[in-house]
Scaffold this motif. Structure first.
Motif, short mmCIF file in Angstrom:
data_model
loop_
_atom_site.label_atom_id
_atom_site.label_comp_id
_atom_site.label_asym_id
_atom_site.label_seq_id
_atom_site.Cartn_x
_atom_site.Cartn_y
_atom_site.Cartn_z
N CYS A 82 36.36 -4.55 -29.16
CA CYS A 82 36.72 -3.89 -27.33
C CYS A 82 35.27 -3.58 -27.53
O CYS A 82 33.85 -3.10 -28.79
N ARG A 100 41.85 -6.87 -22.43
CA ARG A 100 40.89 -7.98 -23.65
C ARG A 100 39.98 -8.71 -22.76
O ARG A 100 41.06 -8.91 -21.85
N CYS A 147 43.04 -2.50 -25.99
CA CYS A 147 42.19 -1.85 -26.66
C CYS A 147 43.34 -1.30 -27.58
O CYS A 147 43.98 0.07 -26.95
#
Length: 167
Positions: free
Chosen positions: A40, A60, A53
């Motif tokens: 991330c 994402r 995340c």
């Protein structure tokens, strides 16, 4: 026996658990490079199937295709995705992108098409794409781009961004 993403996740978890702290860093970096995990922008490492995340909750990046809105491309996109997967499988030392975007070109004799060169690669750790220096010419990726171009000629401003699977 068919390997599923759950199998891969379990295997990777066992490797990380068995690793020393230094080995864990190396394994994690290798898995991110291979596209088996994603990082991330906040810096947290996440599993292949995670859509958000685990640390900050951010979605994402580059988890969905983007295509011109005129048609459903179905099997044509599946063919391109498979060709991209094979392309990066054959180049394991190149960092595997989360997605690849192709530009529209009018350089060919038969009109506009999706170009095999000048692609942009996107990684889950960054909202910006990077220029990809390799040309997909004379490859299954190029063949799939030709099929899509013949099905629906791209127009100025169109976007063709395809998620690259790791498994």
């Amino acid at each position: 026996m068919t390997t599923t993403t759950a199998d891969v996740t379990a295997i990777l978890g066992r490797l990380i658990t068995a690793a020393s702290p230094y080995e864990e860093i190396a394994l994690t970096d290798a898995m991110i490079t291979a596209g088996l995990m994603w990082r991330c922008p906040c810096g947290a490492n996440n599993g292949y199937d995670d859509i958000a995340c685990g640390l900050c909750g951010a979605a994402r990046l580059w988890a969905e295709d983007e295509t011109p809105p005129r048609y459903e491309y179905g099997e044509l996109l599946d063919d391109l995705r498979a060709a991209l997967k094979d392309w990066f499988d054959d180049r394991p030392r190149i960092r595997r992108p989360a997605a690849v975007s192709f530009r529209v070109t009018t350089e060919y004799d038969d009109g506009s098409a999706w170009a095999t060169d000048g692609a942009t690669v996107f990684f889950s750790s960054s909202p910006q794409g990077l220029d990809y220096s390799h040309d997909f010419e004379r490859s299954a990726v190029a063949d799939a781009l030709v099929e899509i171009s013949e099905f629906d000629r791209p127009q100025t401003g169109d976007t063709l961004r395809i998620v690259v699977p790791a498994i």
